[in-house]
Design a protein around this motif. Sequence first.
Motif, PDB file in Angstrom:
ATOM      1  N   SER A 400      37.420 -72.490 -54.098  1.00 31.21           N
ATOM      2  CA  SER A 400      36.096 -72.679 -53.505  1.00 31.21           C
ATOM      3  C   SER A 400      35.063 -73.076 -54.546  1.00 31.21           C
ATOM      4  O   SER A 400      34.078 -73.751 -54.231  1.00 31.21           O
ATOM      5  CB  SER A 400      35.647 -71.397 -52.788  1.00 31.21           C
ATOM      6  OG  SER A 400      35.525 -70.325 -53.712  1.00 31.21           O
ATOM      7  N   ASN A 401      35.277 -72.659 -55.797  1.00 30.97           N
ATOM      8  CA  ASN A 401      34.326 -72.945 -56.873  1.00 30.97           C
ATOM      9  C   ASN A 401      34.851 -73.987 -57.859  1.00 30.97           C
ATOM     10  O   ASN A 401      34.356 -74.094 -58.978  1.00 30.97           O
ATOM     11  CB  ASN A 401      33.994 -71.663 -57.644  1.00 30.97           C
ATOM     12  CG  ASN A 401      33.158 -70.688 -56.832  1.00 30.97           C
ATOM     13  OD1 ASN A 401      33.094 -70.763 -55.609  1.00 30.97           O
ATOM     14  ND2 ASN A 401      32.505 -69.763 -57.516  1.00 30.97           N
ATOM     15  N   TRP A 402      35.827 -74.776 -57.447  1.00 30.44           N
ATOM     16  CA  TRP A 402      36.491 -75.739 -58.331  1.00 30.44           C
ATOM     17  C   TRP A 402      35.844 -77.111 -58.229  1.00 30.44           C
ATOM     18  O   TRP A 402      35.678 -77.656 -57.144  1.00 30.44           O
ATOM     19  CB  TRP A 402      37.967 -75.833 -57.977  1.00 30.44           C
ATOM     20  CG  TRP A 402      38.762 -76.838 -58.780  1.00 30.44           C
ATOM     21  CD1 TRP A 402      38.646 -77.106 -60.115  1.00 30.44           C
ATOM     22  CD2 TRP A 402      39.801 -77.685 -58.285  1.00 30.44           C
ATOM     23  NE1 TRP A 402      39.555 -78.069 -60.493  1.00 30.44           N
ATOM     24  CE2 TRP A 402      40.279 -78.443 -59.392  1.00 30.44           C
ATOM     25  CE3 TRP A 402      40.381 -77.862 -57.027  1.00 30.44           C
ATOM     26  CZ2 TRP A 402      41.310 -79.375 -59.258  1.00 30.44           C
ATOM     27  CZ3 TRP A 402      41.408 -78.792 -56.904  1.00 30.44           C
ATOM     28  CH2 TRP A 402      41.872 -79.537 -58.007  1.00 30.44           C
ATOM     29  N   LEU A 403      35.486 -77.664 -59.391  1.00 29.84           N
ATOM     30  CA  LEU A 403      35.051 -79.051 -59.486  1.00 29.84           C
ATOM     31  C   LEU A 403      36.149 -79.821 -60.203  1.00 29.84           C
ATOM     32  O   LEU A 403      36.328 -79.685 -61.413  1.00 29.84           O
ATOM     33  CB  LEU A 403      33.727 -79.158 -60.255  1.00 29.84           C
ATOM     34  CG  LEU A 403      33.125 -80.560 -60.375  1.00 29.84           C
ATOM     35  CD1 LEU A 403      32.845 -81.165 -59.003  1.00 29.84           C
ATOM     36  CD2 LEU A 403      31.848 -80.531 -61.214  1.00 29.84           C
ATOM     37  N   PRO A 404      36.922 -80.639 -59.476  1.00 31.88           N
ATOM     38  CA  PRO A 404      38.057 -81.336 -60.090  1.00 31.88           C
ATOM     39  C   PRO A 404      37.607 -82.355 -61.141  1.00 31.88           C
ATOM     40  O   PRO A 404      36.662 -83.123 -60.924  1.00 31.88           O
ATOM     41  CB  PRO A 404      38.731 -82.032 -58.902  1.00 31.88           C
ATOM     42  CG  PRO A 404      38.262 -81.281 -57.699  1.00 31.88           C
ATOM     43  CD  PRO A 404      36.872 -80.854 -58.019  1.00 31.88           C
ATOM     44  N   ALA A 405      38.289 -82.358 -62.270  1.00 30.44           N
ATOM     45  CA  ALA A 405      37.979 -83.269 -63.375  1.00 30.44           C
ATOM     46  C   ALA A 405      39.014 -84.379 -63.446  1.00 30.44           C
ATOM     47  O   ALA A 405      40.172 -84.193 -63.049  1.00 30.44           O
ATOM     48  CB  ALA A 405      37.954 -82.494 -64.691  1.00 30.44           C
ATOM     49  N   PRO A 406      38.639 -85.545 -63.974  1.00 32.92           N
ATOM     50  CA  PRO A 406      39.644 -86.582 -64.241  1.00 32.92           C
ATOM     51  C   PRO A 406      40.570 -86.124 -65.358  1.00 32.92           C
ATOM     52  O   PRO A 406      40.306 -85.119 -66.035  1.00 32.92           O
ATOM     53  CB  PRO A 406      38.799 -87.791 -64.666  1.00 32.92           C
ATOM     54  CG  PRO A 406      37.524 -87.221 -65.146  1.00 32.92           C
ATOM     55  CD  PRO A 406      37.283 -85.967 -64.349  1.00 32.92           C
ATOM     56  N   GLN A 407      41.639 -86.860 -65.578  1.00 34.76           N
ATOM     57  CA  GLN A 407      42.614 -86.423 -66.577  1.00 34.76           C
ATOM     58  C   GLN A 407      42.234 -86.837 -68.004  1.00 34.76           C
ATOM     59  O   GLN A 407      42.900 -86.453 -68.964  1.00 34.76           O
ATOM     60  CB  GLN A 407      43.997 -86.983 -66.236  1.00 34.76           C
ATOM     61  CG  GLN A 407      44.072 -88.494 -66.183  1.00 34.76           C
ATOM     62  CD  GLN A 407      45.434 -88.977 -65.727  1.00 34.76           C
ATOM     63  OE1 GLN A 407      46.367 -88.177 -65.572  1.00 34.76           O
ATOM     64  NE2 GLN A 407      45.572 -90.283 -65.518  1.00 34.76           N
ATOM     65  N   ASN A 408      41.148 -87.601 -68.133  1.00 32.45           N
ATOM     66  CA  ASN A 408      40.722 -88.037 -69.462  1.00 32.45           C
ATOM     67  C   ASN A 408      39.308 -87.519 -69.750  1.00 32.45           C
ATOM     68  O   ASN A 408      38.861 -86.551 -69.155  1.00 32.45           O
ATOM     69  CB  ASN A 408      40.801 -89.564 -69.550  1.00 32.45           C
ATOM     70  CG  ASN A 408      40.199 -90.241 -68.333  1.00 32.45           C
ATOM     71  OD1 ASN A 408      39.581 -89.600 -67.482  1.00 32.45           O
ATOM     72  ND2 ASN A 408      40.351 -91.546 -68.237  1.00 32.45           N
ATOM     73  N   ASP A 409      38.586 -88.182 -70.673  1.00 34.51           N
ATOM     74  CA  ASP A 409      37.220 -87.760 -71.002  1.00 34.51           C
ATOM     75  C   ASP A 409      36.315 -87.827 -69.778  1.00 34.51           C
ATOM     76  O   ASP A 409      36.404 -88.764 -68.979  1.00 34.51           O
ATOM     77  CB  ASP A 409      36.627 -88.678 -72.082  1.00 34.51           C
ATOM     78  CG  ASP A 409      37.127 -88.336 -73.472  1.00 34.51           C
ATOM     79  OD1 ASP A 409      37.955 -87.420 -73.591  1.00 34.51           O
ATOM     80  OD2 ASP A 409      36.700 -88.997 -74.436  1.00 34.51           O
ATOM     81  N   PHE A 410      35.409 -86.858 -69.673  1.00 33.22           N
ATOM     82  CA  PHE A 410      34.457 -86.858 -68.555  1.00 33.22           C
ATOM     83  C   PHE A 410      33.123 -86.289 -69.018  1.00 33.22           C
ATOM     84  O   PHE A 410      32.995 -85.755 -70.125  1.00 33.22           O
ATOM     85  CB  PHE A 410      34.997 -86.066 -67.360  1.00 33.22           C
ATOM     86  CG  PHE A 410      35.177 -84.589 -67.601  1.00 33.22           C
ATOM     87  CD1 PHE A 410      34.138 -83.683 -67.384  1.00 33.22           C
ATOM     88  CD2 PHE A 410      36.400 -84.082 -68.034  1.00 33.22           C
ATOM     89  CE1 PHE A 410      34.303 -82.329 -67.601  1.00 33.22           C
ATOM     90  CE2 PHE A 410      36.573 -82.719 -68.251  1.00 33.22           C
ATOM     91  CZ  PHE A 410      35.527 -81.844 -68.031  1.00 33.22           C
ATOM     92  N   TYR A 411      32.120 -86.438 -68.185  1.00 34.87           N
ATOM     93  CA  TYR A 411      30.836 -85.785 -68.438  1.00 34.87           C
ATOM     94  C   TYR A 411      30.282 -85.255 -67.132  1.00 34.87           C
ATOM     95  O   TYR A 411      30.748 -85.610 -66.034  1.00 34.87           O
ATOM     96  CB  TYR A 411      29.846 -86.708 -69.147  1.00 34.87           C
ATOM     97  CG  TYR A 411      29.356 -87.910 -68.375  1.00 34.87           C
ATOM     98  CD1 TYR A 411      28.127 -87.891 -67.719  1.00 34.87           C
ATOM     99  CD2 TYR A 411      30.096 -89.088 -68.338  1.00 34.87           C
ATOM    100  CE1 TYR A 411      27.654 -89.009 -67.036  1.00 34.87           C
ATOM    101  CE2 TYR A 411      29.633 -90.209 -67.661  1.00 34.87           C
ATOM    102  CZ  TYR A 411      28.419 -90.165 -67.020  1.00 34.87           C
ATOM    103  OH  TYR A 411      27.961 -91.267 -66.340  1.00 34.87           O
ATOM    104  N   LEU A 412      29.280 -84.381 -67.253  1.00 37.82           N
ATOM    105  CA  LEU A 412      28.682 -83.700 -66.107  1.00 37.82           C
ATOM    106  C   LEU A 412      27.213 -84.073 -65.996  1.00 37.82           C
ATOM    107  O   LEU A 412      26.528 -84.254 -67.005  1.00 37.82           O
ATOM    108  CB  LEU A 412      28.810 -82.190 -66.264  1.00 37.82           C
ATOM    109  CG  LEU A 412      30.224 -81.620 -66.363  1.00 37.82           C
ATOM    110  CD1 LEU A 412      30.180 -80.174 -66.836  1.00 37.82           C
ATOM    111  CD2 LEU A 412      30.945 -81.720 -65.033  1.00 37.82           C
ATOM    112  N   CYS A 413      26.730 -84.157 -64.764  1.00 39.15           N
ATOM    113  CA  CYS A 413      25.312 -84.394 -64.521  1.00 39.15           C
ATOM    114  C   CYS A 413      24.809 -83.356 -63.520  1.00 39.15           C
ATOM    115  O   CYS A 413      25.317 -83.280 -62.393  1.00 39.15           O
ATOM    116  CB  CYS A 413      25.064 -85.801 -63.986  1.00 39.15           C
ATOM    117  SG  CYS A 413      23.327 -86.134 -63.582  1.00 39.15           S
ATOM    118  N   LEU A 414      23.853 -82.566 -63.945  1.00 40.29           N
ATOM    119  CA  LEU A 414      23.182 -81.601 -63.068  1.00 40.29           C
ATOM    120  C   LEU A 414      21.911 -82.250 -62.560  1.00 40.29           C
ATOM    121  O   LEU A 414      21.024 -82.604 -63.344  1.00 40.29           O
ATOM    122  CB  LEU A 414      22.869 -80.316 -63.835  1.00 40.29           C
ATOM    123  CG  LEU A 414      22.347 -79.057 -63.120  1.00 40.29           C
ATOM    124  CD1 LEU A 414      20.919 -79.207 -62.634  1.00 40.29           C
ATOM    125  CD2 LEU A 414      23.272 -78.628 -62.006  1.00 40.29           C
TER     126      LEU A 414
END
Length: 441
Positions: A400-414
């Motif tokens: 329920s609290n999972w944000l899936p990530a890609p398998q390589n480099d990523f970034y987050l935007c709030l």
Amino acid sequence: MPHTPSAPLSPMHDLAREAIIRLWPVYELRRARASTSYPTLPGIGSAAEGKNWCNVFAHRRELIRPGVSKIVMPNNDTLYSVAWLDLASGPLVIDIPDMGDRYHVLGLMDSLTNPIAHLGSRLLPGGAKSVLVSGPGETAGTPPHWAGEHVRAPSRWVWIIGRILVTSPSDLPAVHKLQDGLQIRPFGDQQNAPAQFSPDCDLGAPLDARHFSTQVNAALQEMAGDQNLNAERLPSFATLGIGAGLTPSHEQIEQLEPVLQAVRQFLKTPCARRGTTHWEYLPRLGQSFGDDIHLRAHISQQYIGMVESKEAVYRMTWHDGKGQRLHGRQRYALQFAPGALPPVDAFWSLTIYESATGRLIDNPIDRYAIGDRTPGLSLDEHGGLRILISHRRPATREESNWLPAPQNDFYLCLRAYLPRADILNGLYELPPVQRLHTEEH
């Protein structure tokens, strides 16, 4: 704040660098106009060959998903409604339906990418309304019988980027109805009047001095009479072949080319400051960049379409709390303490993007953002919130609290919509992204 490029090599080099930085937003906006206006629209039909529609809204009917966005960092919270206004033939009226208490904003941007007006929940709450938009050629003021909002645009062309909140997939039909209620019509007329124009921009052309100067010179010709141009500086650029209606010579192109490529690299550098928890803070934006040509160019290159900070604030991170790059082979948590969620008057969301492209990436649960409206979000026993971020699927109880990530480099935007004072003033600091050991997840 952005740093200025290194010292000039010569007076002509210095002039070329200033011209390119000063006019970079003009180039980017011309590309944006070509990519976000359309030759065919539902209910309107097809424009003449080589033409696109303006003075009419184009609506995205689904939340943006992987593989469909023409812009980097699209949000996954709102439906977009986009229009290009050509005010050359006179004022236009935007009719906005009653949105109730649903968050919405129509952000208006002039030909130098200044976010000149925000029509929506923050400044125009309440029922249905009509807004008059006039261009720089209108000197008679507000018509005496016009009682509504009046936006005086300093430029002939105005880009509208509308955002309307979607609460869930089942909410889409209601938002579609609201989108259909957005109308553009000439002042004094009750009928919509879409118009046609030639975008005249090859989006696949390489960015070299010839392409840049061709696009900028064509744009400057359209911008004659705009009130937002620094007219004192433009004549000096003619020695470079840059100006309304000019065509640079071969020698001028050779002068411009190395400077253009150097500026291009400069504009890829971050224009944000990094906080103690490795989240990056963009400069606070108002309704005009003034003559801060470096910040204006940086934002047009990296975040074109941004609204002023009072409307929405973005915080981004490419790093965990120890300064290491975020990567899908690792597992992370973002832990908000009780009572420490982002302080907003609308809503907040955390979106994840692939670093190489700035785009959304497919994942098994079709979730690209998580926030205060996410169904089933689970608080801990103390009222805190722990968001899990990983490429590998977590235990069922944690999904329920999972944000899936890609398998390589990523970034987050709030994204914080209608941020409160602590966010605007930089007093609110996001918690660091914590890298987890395998046994913790």
